[in-house]
Design a protein around this motif. Structure first.
Motif, PDB file in Angstrom:
ATOM      1  N   VAL A 182       1.128  -1.383   0.276  1.00 25.02           N
ATOM      2  CA  VAL A 182      -0.101  -0.356  -0.265  1.00 25.02           C
ATOM      3  C   VAL A 182       0.850   1.589   0.350  1.00 25.02           C
ATOM      4  O   VAL A 182       2.257   1.315   0.798  1.00 25.02           O
ATOM      5  CB  VAL A 182      -0.711  -0.378   1.554  1.00 25.02           C
ATOM      6  CG1 VAL A 182      -1.805   1.318   1.111  1.00 25.02           C
ATOM      7  CG2 VAL A 182      -1.810  -1.351   1.086  1.00 25.02           C
ATOM      8  N   ARG A 183       0.639   1.973  -0.888  1.00 25.08           N
ATOM      9  CA  ARG A 183       1.264   3.483  -1.092  1.00 25.08           C
ATOM     10  C   ARG A 183       1.107   4.616  -1.132  1.00 25.08           C
ATOM     11  O   ARG A 183      -0.431   4.409  -2.002  1.00 25.08           O
ATOM     12  CB  ARG A 183       2.547   3.265  -1.865  1.00 25.08           C
ATOM     13  CG  ARG A 183       3.663   4.212  -2.178  1.00 25.08           C
ATOM     14  CD  ARG A 183       3.957   3.980  -3.081  1.00 25.08           C
ATOM     15  NE  ARG A 183       3.711   3.779  -4.494  1.00 25.08           N
ATOM     16  CZ  ARG A 183       4.273   3.682  -5.708  1.00 25.08           C
ATOM     17  NH1 ARG A 183       5.817   3.455  -5.982  1.00 25.08           N
ATOM     18  NH2 ARG A 183       3.590   3.443  -6.888  1.00 25.08           N
ATOM     19  N   GLY A 184       0.889   5.617  -0.764  1.00 28.71           N
ATOM     20  CA  GLY A 184       0.620   7.161  -1.074  1.00 28.71           C
ATOM     21  C   GLY A 184       0.279   7.965  -1.627  1.00 28.71           C
ATOM     22  O   GLY A 184       2.708   8.173  -1.207  1.00 28.71           O
ATOM     23  N   SER A 185       0.766   8.334  -2.047  1.00 28.99           N
ATOM     24  CA  SER A 185       1.188   9.940  -3.102  1.00 28.99           C
ATOM     25  C   SER A 185       1.139  10.823  -2.891  1.00 28.99           C
ATOM     26  O   SER A 185      -0.449  11.398  -2.877  1.00 28.99           O
ATOM     27  CB  SER A 185       1.156   9.298  -4.170  1.00 28.99           C
ATOM     28  OG  SER A 185       1.843   8.397  -5.118  1.00 28.99           O
ATOM     29  N   GLY A 186       1.840  11.758  -2.274  1.00 27.67           N
ATOM     30  CA  GLY A 186       1.844  12.828  -1.770  1.00 27.67           C
ATOM     31  C   GLY A 186       0.408  13.048  -0.730  1.00 27.67           C
ATOM     32  O   GLY A 186       0.066  12.154   0.004  1.00 27.67           O
ATOM     33  N   PRO A 187       0.178  14.184  -0.274  1.00 22.58           N
ATOM     34  CA  PRO A 187      -0.601  14.415   1.100  1.00 22.58           C
ATOM     35  C   PRO A 187      -2.107  14.146   0.664  1.00 22.58           C
ATOM     36  O   PRO A 187      -2.449  14.613  -1.013  1.00 22.58           O
ATOM     37  CB  PRO A 187      -0.518  15.975   1.666  1.00 22.58           C
ATOM     38  CG  PRO A 187      -0.115  16.492   0.342  1.00 22.58           C
ATOM     39  CD  PRO A 187       0.777  15.890  -0.159  1.00 22.58           C
ATOM     40  N   LEU A 188      -3.070  13.037   1.564  1.00 25.87           N
ATOM     41  CA  LEU A 188      -3.882  12.890   0.911  1.00 25.87           C
ATOM     42  C   LEU A 188      -5.199  13.189   1.739  1.00 25.87           C
ATOM     43  O   LEU A 188      -4.947  13.461   3.121  1.00 25.87           O
ATOM     44  CB  LEU A 188      -4.104  11.778   0.688  1.00 25.87           C
ATOM     45  CG  LEU A 188      -3.316  10.865   0.015  1.00 25.87           C
ATOM     46  CD1 LEU A 188      -3.328   9.184  -0.199  1.00 25.87           C
ATOM     47  CD2 LEU A 188      -3.526  11.045  -1.382  1.00 25.87           C
ATOM     48  N   PRO A 189      -6.381  14.316   0.889  1.00 29.64           N
ATOM     49  CA  PRO A 189      -7.490  14.437   1.917  1.00 29.64           C
ATOM     50  C   PRO A 189      -8.177  13.117   2.331  1.00 29.64           C
ATOM     51  O   PRO A 189      -7.904  12.010   2.150  1.00 29.64           O
ATOM     52  CB  PRO A 189      -8.418  15.558   1.121  1.00 29.64           C
ATOM     53  CG  PRO A 189      -7.648  14.427  -0.847  1.00 29.64           C
ATOM     54  CD  PRO A 189      -6.369  14.393  -0.128  1.00 29.64           C
ATOM     55  N   ALA A 190      -9.340  13.347   3.563  1.00 29.53           N
ATOM     56  CA  ALA A 190     -10.085  12.374   3.830  1.00 29.53           C
ATOM     57  C   ALA A 190     -10.939  12.286   2.280  1.00 29.53           C
ATOM     58  O   ALA A 190     -11.259  13.232   1.759  1.00 29.53           O
ATOM     59  CB  ALA A 190     -10.821  13.083   4.913  1.00 29.53           C
ATOM     60  N   VAL A 191     -11.807  11.152   2.566  1.00 25.65           N
ATOM     61  CA  VAL A 191     -12.557  11.207   1.837  1.00 25.65           C
ATOM     62  C   VAL A 191     -14.086  10.503   2.530  1.00 25.65           C
ATOM     63  O   VAL A 191     -13.510   9.982   3.748  1.00 25.65           O
ATOM     64  CB  VAL A 191     -12.403   9.805   0.852  1.00 25.65           C
ATOM     65  CG1 VAL A 191     -10.834   9.620   0.271  1.00 25.65           C
ATOM     66  CG2 VAL A 191     -12.093   8.076   2.015  1.00 25.65           C
ATOM     67  N   LEU A 192     -15.374  10.543   1.877  1.00 22.71           N
ATOM     68  CA  LEU A 192     -16.088  10.263   2.058  1.00 22.71           C
ATOM     69  C   LEU A 192     -16.677   9.091   1.654  1.00 22.71           C
ATOM     70  O   LEU A 192     -16.990   8.617   0.266  1.00 22.71           O
ATOM     71  CB  LEU A 192     -17.436  11.117   1.989  1.00 22.71           C
ATOM     72  CG  LEU A 192     -17.142  12.744   2.227  1.00 22.71           C
ATOM     73  CD1 LEU A 192     -18.719  14.058   2.044  1.00 22.71           C
ATOM     74  CD2 LEU A 192     -17.360  13.145   3.825  1.00 22.71           C
ATOM     75  N   GLY A 193     -17.115   8.233   3.200  1.00 22.83           N
ATOM     76  CA  GLY A 193     -17.796   7.484   2.859  1.00 22.83           C
ATOM     77  C   GLY A 193     -18.647   6.207   4.029  1.00 22.83           C
ATOM     78  O   GLY A 193     -18.464   7.136   5.532  1.00 22.83           O
ATOM     79  N   ASP A 194     -17.913   5.125   3.333  1.00 26.03           N
ATOM     80  CA  ASP A 194     -19.278   3.630   4.651  1.00 26.03           C
ATOM     81  C   ASP A 194     -17.567   3.133   4.888  1.00 26.03           C
ATOM     82  O   ASP A 194     -17.063   2.789   4.212  1.00 26.03           O
ATOM     83  CB  ASP A 194     -20.237   3.750   4.269  1.00 26.03           C
ATOM     84  CG  ASP A 194     -19.824   2.337   5.883  1.00 26.03           C
ATOM     85  OD1 ASP A 194     -21.540   2.812   6.574  1.00 26.03           O
ATOM     86  OD2 ASP A 194     -20.156   1.137   5.497  1.00 26.03           O
ATOM     87  N   GLU A 195     -17.209   3.521   6.242  1.00 26.82           N
ATOM     88  CA  GLU A 195     -15.818   2.464   6.482  1.00 26.82           C
ATOM     89  C   GLU A 195     -16.017   0.826   6.557  1.00 26.82           C
ATOM     90  O   GLU A 195     -15.115   0.596   5.181  1.00 26.82           O
ATOM     91  CB  GLU A 195     -15.289   2.924   7.816  1.00 26.82           C
ATOM     92  CG  GLU A 195     -13.510   2.146   8.050  1.00 26.82           C
ATOM     93  CD  GLU A 195     -13.035   2.900   9.091  1.00 26.82           C
ATOM     94  OE1 GLU A 195     -12.436   2.120   9.399  1.00 26.82           O
ATOM     95  OE2 GLU A 195     -13.961   3.569   9.726  1.00 26.82           O
ATOM     96  N   ASP A 196     -17.200   0.995   6.474  1.00 25.39           N
ATOM     97  CA  ASP A 196     -17.144  -1.119   6.672  1.00 25.39           C
ATOM     98  C   ASP A 196     -17.409  -1.332   5.098  1.00 25.39           C
ATOM     99  O   ASP A 196     -17.188  -1.894   4.736  1.00 25.39           O
ATOM    100  CB  ASP A 196     -18.648  -1.963   7.676  1.00 25.39           C
ATOM    101  CG  ASP A 196     -18.065  -1.459   8.835  1.00 25.39           C
ATOM    102  OD1 ASP A 196     -17.123  -1.315   9.862  1.00 25.39           O
ATOM    103  OD2 ASP A 196     -19.498  -1.202   9.620  1.00 25.39           O
ATOM    104  N   THR A 197     -18.599  -1.036   4.408  1.00 24.60           N
ATOM    105  CA  THR A 197     -18.818  -1.048   2.908  1.00 24.60           C
ATOM    106  C   THR A 197     -16.648  -0.559   1.677  1.00 24.60           C
ATOM    107  O   THR A 197     -17.032  -1.625   1.294  1.00 24.60           O
ATOM    108  CB  THR A 197     -19.608  -0.128   2.443  1.00 24.60           C
ATOM    109  OG1 THR A 197     -20.624   0.028   3.250  1.00 24.60           O
ATOM    110  CG2 THR A 197     -19.236  -0.435   0.888  1.00 24.60           C
ATOM    111  N   LEU A 198     -16.488   0.032   2.351  1.00 23.55           N
ATOM    112  CA  LEU A 198     -15.435   0.595   1.476  1.00 23.55           C
ATOM    113  C   LEU A 198     -14.223  -0.576   2.023  1.00 23.55           C
ATOM    114  O   LEU A 198     -13.966  -1.318   0.926  1.00 23.55           O
ATOM    115  CB  LEU A 198     -14.740   2.222   2.081  1.00 23.55           C
ATOM    116  CG  LEU A 198     -13.573   2.455   1.059  1.00 23.55           C
ATOM    117  CD1 LEU A 198     -13.702   2.553  -0.271  1.00 23.55           C
ATOM    118  CD2 LEU A 198     -13.210   3.826   1.479  1.00 23.55           C
TER     119      LEU A 198
END
Length: 501
Positions: free
Chosen positions: A378-394
Motif C-alpha cells: 500500500v502506497r500513498g502519493s503526496g498529501p491525501l485528503p479524507a474521503v467521504l464514505g462508509d468505512e465497513d462498505t469501503l
C-alpha cells in the motif's frame, strides 16, 4: 520542325538572362494605368525582368502630371529631349497614336532600342487584366482553402483523406499533432501510420479489414462501423468509423474520406443506463423470487436433507438426494446474491482516512493469503485528503478487489495499492500482474451476471461498482491480456467548506 523543343512550349517565365528594361513613355492613353501597374506591381516580378521607368514625354497640357511627380519620374515636352537626357532608355512605349510618330521614332533611335506602339499596348492591357482576374481568383481560392482548413483543423474528430490505395492525401491538425510528427511526413504514407488513439498509441498496424474504407470502395456509398480498442493504459475505447466517397468532376470516385469519432464516454453512459434498466428489472424479479420461490425452495431443501438422513435409502439414491441438496443450496446462494445486489445499502457516510482503511483491508487479506506466496503493498502519493464514505462498505470493496487480483495470479505475486489525488476525487488503484482480460472481458466486466470464475455469478465487480457509486464515486477497470489488471476506485474527497460567518 524536328528540332523544336516541345518540353518548353508555353513556358514564358522570366529566367534572369535579359538585362533590365529602362522604359520611356511617349504620350498617354487608356493603357497607361495598366502599364504603370506592370512596372511597379510586385506581382509581375515573377514573369518579367527588372523594369525601371526613366521618363515620360509628350503629355497633353491638360493632363495631371502629379502621378509622375509622386514617383519621381521626370516629364519632358518632347521625346527628343527625353532621349537626349536618358540615353540608357532601351524600351520606348509610344501611346500618342499620332500619324508618323512611329516613323519619326525609328529614324531617331538606334536598333538597340525596342519600340512598342499604342496598338501593341492593347495586348499588355489584356494581359494585365487577365493577371488581375487570376490574382483575384487565386486569392479567393486561397481564402476558401484557408477557411476549409481552419474548419477541418477545428473538428475534434480525426479526418483522413485517402486515395483508393489507402494512402494519406491529407489530414486535419489533430491527427498529425497526436502522431507527434509534421503533417508533411505523413502524406503519401499508409493511413495506419497516421491513425492514433486519444493517448497517442497506434490505432491499428495495417488497413483493418473491418474499416468502412473497404465497403465504400466497393459500394461507392457512405459506410460506417463500430470498433473497440484498448489504449496504452489498458482502458477500453469505443470508436465509430465513417467512410465517405469523394467524387471527381465526371462523377467517378477518386478518394475516400475516413473519420474516427471517439464515442467512449457516450457508449459507457448508454451501457450504464442499460445496466440500470436491467437492474430495475432484476429488482422486480428478485422481489418475485423472494416471495414466490424461496419458500418452496426451503421446503425442497428440507425434504432433500431429510432424505439424505433416511436409513431406508440405497447408496445410489442417497447420492442423488445429496445432489438435490447441493443444487438447492446453490440456488439459494444465487437468490441471496441477487437480493443483496438490488437492495439499497444502509450507509453511514462520514470522513475517513483512505490510506488507513486500505492498509486495514490489506492486512486482513494478508492473513489469509500471505502464506500462499502473495504480498500486498500500500502506497500513498503526496498529501491525501479524507474521503467521504462508509468505512465497513469501503473496506469490504477494497478486500474484494484484492481477492480478485489474487485469484488472477494463481502462482503468487504482489498486489499494489496506490492512492493519489485525482481532481476532486481520491483514486485508489489496485494493480496486479495476473492473466488480464481481452476486449470482450473488459466490455463485460461490470455485467452483474458475467464472471470468469468457474461456478461464479459475476456479482463481484458489479456489486463493488454499485456500492462505490452509492458512496458518490465511480469505478474504472484497465487490463491487457497477459499483462494484468488495474481496478481504480474513485472516491469523493471531503471538502473543507470552512466555518459559517
Amino acid at each position: 520542325m524536328g528540332d523544336f523543343d516541345y518540353d518548353h512550349l508555353g513556358v514564358c517565365y522570366w529566367n534572369g538572362t535579359m538585362k533590365p528594361l529602362v522604359v520611356g513613355i511617349i504620350g498617354t492613353g487608356p493603357g497607361l494605368r495598366a502599364l504603370l501597374d506592370i512596372i511597379y506591381d510586385e506581382a509581375f516580378r515573377e514573369f518579367l525582368p527588372d523594369i525601371h521607368l526613366a521618363a515620360v514625354s509628350d503629355i497633353p497640357k491638360e493632363t495631371d502630371t502629379s502621378r509622375f511627380t509622386d514617383i519621381n519620374v521626370p516629364v519632358y515636352d518632347s521625346f527628343e529631349r527625353m532621349l537626349d537626357r536618358h540615353p540608357d532608355i532601351n524600351l520606348i512605349v509610344e501611346m500618342t497614336g499620332r500619324p508618323g510618330m512611329l516613323a519619326r521614332l525609328r529614324q531617331r533611335t538606334h536598333e538597340d532600342i525596342s519600340i512598342l506602339d499604342h496598338r501593341e499596348v492593347v495586348f499588355f492591357c489584356g494581359l494585365h487584366d487577365m493577371a488581375l482576374v487570376k490574382k483575384h481568383y487565386m486569392d479567393s481560392l486561397a481564402q476558401q482553402r484557408s477557411l476549409l482548413q481552419s474548419i477541418l483543423d477545428g473538428i475534434r474528430e480525426d479526418i483522413f483523406l485517402l486515395d483508393k490505395q489507402g494512402m494519406v492525401v491529407d489530414i486535419n491538425r489533430i491527427v498529425w499533432e497526436r502522431a507527434g510528427v509534421p503533417r508533411k511526413e505523413l502524406l503519401g504514407r499508409p493511413c495506419w501510420h497516421a491513425a492514433r488513439l486519444r493517448d497517442g498509441s497506434q490505432f491499428c498496424s495495417q488497413l483493418d479489414p473491418v474499416c468502412p474504407f473497404h465497403k465504400t470502395l466497393a459500394s461507392g456509398q457512405k459506410e460506417e462501423t463500430l470498433v473497440t480498442r484498448v489504449n496504452s493504459e489498458g482502458l477500453l475505447q469505443y470508436y465509430r468509423l465513417y467512410a465517405y466517397p469523394i467524387l471527381g468532376a465526371r462523377g467517378e470516385m477518386t478518394h475516400v474520406m475516413v473519420m474516427h469519432r471517439d464515442i467512449t464516454k457516450r457508449t459507457l453512459q448508454e451501457k450504464h443506463q442499460n445496466q440500470r434498466d436491467r437492474l430495475a428489472i432484476v429488482g422486480e424479479m428478485s422481489t418475485y423470487l423472494a416471495h414466490e420461490i424461496r419458500n418452496p425452495l426451503f421446503a425442497i431443501g428440507g425434504f432433500a436433507n431429510a432424505l439424505v438422513r433416511s436409513p431406508s435409502l440405497t447408496e445410489s439414491d442417497r447420492e442423488k438426494a445429496k445432489i438435490l441438496v447441493e443444487e438447492t443450496r446453490r440456488l439459494d446462494v444465487m437468490l441471496t446474491s441477487m437480493l443483496n445486489f438490488v437492495r439499497a445499502s444502509e450507509l453511514k457516510i462520514h470522513e475517513m482516512d483512505i490510506l488507513a482503511v486500505s492498509r486495514s483491508a490489506a492486512e486482513l487479506m494478508t492473513i489469509g493469503y500471505g502464506s500462499q506466496g502473495y504480498s500486498i503493498e500500500v502506497r500513498g502519493s503526496g498529501p491525501l485528503p479524507a474521503v467521504l464514505g462508509d468505512e465497513d462498505t469501503l473496506k469490504q470493496c477494497i478486500a474484494n478487489v484484492i481477492k480478485n487480483s489474487i485469484e488472477a495470479m494463481p502462482g503468487g505475486g504482489v498486489v499494489h495499492l496506490d492512492i493519489e489525488l485525482a481532481g476532486d476525487s481520491v483514486a485508489l488503484h489496485v494493480r496486479d500482474s495476473g492473466t488480464g482480460m481481452d476486449k470482450n472481458g473488459l466490455e463485460r466486466a461490470f455485467n452483474p451476471f458475467h464472471s470468469t470464475k468457474e461456478g461464479g455469478y459475476g456479482l463481484g465487480l458489479a456489486m463493488i461498482k454499485k456500492k462505490i457509486e452509492e458512496l458518490g464515486g465511480r469505478v474504472e477497470i484497465a487490463s491487457r491480456l497477459g499483462e494484468g489488471t488495474t481496478v481504480t476506485l474513485f472516491l469523493p474527497a471531503a471538502l473543507d467548506v470552512g466555518s459559517p460567518l
